[in-house]
Scaffold this motif. Structure first.
Motif, short mmCIF file in Angstrom:
data_model
loop_
_atom_site.label_atom_id
_atom_site.label_comp_id
_atom_site.label_asym_id
_atom_site.label_seq_id
_atom_site.Cartn_x
_atom_site.Cartn_y
_atom_site.Cartn_z
N VAL A 7 24.84 22.19 47.68
CA VAL A 7 26.04 22.82 48.23
C VAL A 7 27.22 22.16 47.54
N TYR A 8 27.97 22.96 46.78
CA TYR A 8 29.08 22.47 45.99
C TYR A 8 30.40 22.65 46.74
N THR A 9 31.38 21.84 46.38
CA THR A 9 32.74 22.07 46.85
C THR A 9 33.57 22.43 45.63
N GLY A 10 34.35 23.48 45.77
CA GLY A 10 35.20 23.90 44.66
C GLY A 10 34.52 24.83 43.67
N ARG A 11 35.27 25.17 42.67
CA ARG A 11 34.83 26.15 41.67
C ARG A 11 33.76 25.55 40.77
N PRO A 12 32.96 26.40 40.15
CA PRO A 12 31.94 25.91 39.21
C PRO A 12 32.58 25.42 37.91
N SER A 13 31.87 24.54 37.23
CA SER A 13 32.39 24.01 35.97
C SER A 13 32.04 24.91 34.78
N ASP A 14 31.01 25.75 34.94
CA ASP A 14 30.64 26.66 33.85
C ASP A 14 31.47 27.94 33.90
N GLN A 15 31.50 28.65 32.79
CA GLN A 15 32.26 29.90 32.66
C GLN A 15 31.62 30.98 33.54
N ARG A 16 32.44 31.72 34.26
CA ARG A 16 31.99 32.81 35.12
C ARG A 16 32.70 34.09 34.71
N ILE A 17 32.30 35.21 35.32
CA ILE A 17 32.95 36.49 35.01
C ILE A 17 34.43 36.42 35.39
N PRO A 18 35.28 37.21 34.73
CA PRO A 18 36.73 37.13 34.98
C PRO A 18 37.11 37.34 36.46
N GLN A 19 36.41 38.24 37.15
CA GLN A 19 36.73 38.49 38.55
C GLN A 19 36.51 37.24 39.38
N ILE A 23 39.32 34.89 41.46
CA ILE A 23 39.22 34.55 42.88
C ILE A 23 39.34 33.04 43.06
N TYR A 24 38.66 32.25 42.23
CA TYR A 24 38.79 30.79 42.31
C TYR A 24 40.23 30.37 42.05
N ASP A 25 40.89 31.01 41.08
CA ASP A 25 42.28 30.69 40.80
C ASP A 25 43.16 30.92 42.03
N LYS A 26 42.94 32.04 42.71
CA LYS A 26 43.75 32.37 43.89
C LYS A 26 43.46 31.40 45.03
N LEU A 27 42.20 31.06 45.23
CA LEU A 27 41.86 30.09 46.27
C LEU A 27 42.52 28.74 46.00
N GLU A 28 42.52 28.32 44.73
CA GLU A 28 43.18 27.07 44.37
C GLU A 28 44.69 27.16 44.56
N GLU A 29 45.27 28.28 44.15
CA GLU A 29 46.72 28.47 44.32
C GLU A 29 47.12 28.35 45.78
N LEU A 30 46.27 28.86 46.67
CA LEU A 30 46.55 28.83 48.11
C LEU A 30 46.05 27.56 48.79
N SER A 31 45.46 26.66 47.99
CA SER A 31 44.90 25.39 48.51
C SER A 31 43.88 25.63 49.62
N ILE A 32 43.01 26.61 49.40
CA ILE A 32 41.97 26.93 50.37
C ILE A 32 40.67 26.25 49.95
N PRO A 33 40.18 25.30 50.74
CA PRO A 33 38.91 24.65 50.41
C PRO A 33 37.73 25.55 50.78
N PHE A 34 36.64 25.38 50.07
CA PHE A 34 35.44 26.15 50.36
C PHE A 34 34.23 25.38 49.86
N THR A 35 33.08 25.74 50.40
CA THR A 35 31.82 25.24 49.86
C THR A 35 31.13 26.42 49.20
N ARG A 36 30.24 26.11 48.25
CA ARG A 36 29.64 27.16 47.42
C ARG A 36 28.16 26.87 47.21
#
Length: 187
Positions: A7-19, A23-36
């Motif tokens: 169970v990860y916290t934050g965005r993945p380190s590998d390249q993902r699809i643009p969409q 979404i990760y960019d917007k979550l970071e901009e809003l300072s919304i934490p999540f697990t993945r």
């Protein structure tokens, strides 16, 4: 189906699809934490049940619907284990003959494919064509989970954070209270 047990916290380190990246960019901009949790494509609620055990939280059902004329579109979030009957939602929304919207509309408005849709993709609905609808029982939990643009990851975040995200991307949900067909004898 393979599910990464980490169970990860934050965005993945590998390249993902643009969409997904957007979404990760917007979550970071809003300072919304999540697990993945990362996994193979999870296109059914049965797949999601297996992911829930790793993620540590329930995954909601997300249904992309439209009216008969295909002029009004709705994204319904509801408990994953609750059966869906269109007549209940149609009655509460005051529209007739709701059905599942075509994949082309999902791609056009939410930039995703069937099996991957969640409220996180409302980021891409800049013209406000899709109305978010939330079944009240979904709000009973502290967290809500969904796919970030593609069903190969599932994110879990606090309910309030998801609602703040939705508002930040220009969407105000409509709340409904759908009866459970299992309790009315219709399941």
């Amino acid at each position: 189906m393979h599910i990464d047990p980490t169970v990860y916290t934050g965005r993945p380190s590998d390249q993902r699809i643009p969409q997904e990246e957007a979404i990760y960019d917007k979550l970071e901009e809003l300072s919304i934490p999540f697990t993945r949790v990362d996994h193979d494509h999870a296109d059914t609620m049965e797949d999601c049940l297996r992911i829930e055990s790793v993620l540590g939280g329930k995954i909601c059902k997300n249904l992309f619907l439209c009216n008969r004329q295909q002029t009004e579109f709705y994204l319904l979030m509801m408990p994953g284990d609750k059966p869906f009957k269109t007549k209940y939602l149609s009655a509460q929304l005051g529209c007739s003959r709701l059905s599942f919207a075509a994949a082309g509309h999902m791609e056009e408005y939410l930039h995703t494919i069937p099996g991957s849709v969640s409220a996180l993709e409302l980021l891409f609905d800049v013209q406000g064509k899709v109305q978010l609808v939330i079944d009240q029982p979904l709000l009973a939990g502290d967290t809500i989970s969904g796919h970030p643009g593609i069903s190969t990851s599932t994110l879990r975040m606090r309910r309030e954070d998801l609602l703040n995200y939705v508002e930040a991307v220009g969407h105000s949900p409509i709340y409904v209270d759908l009866p459970d067909p299992r309790e009315t004898g219709e399941a």
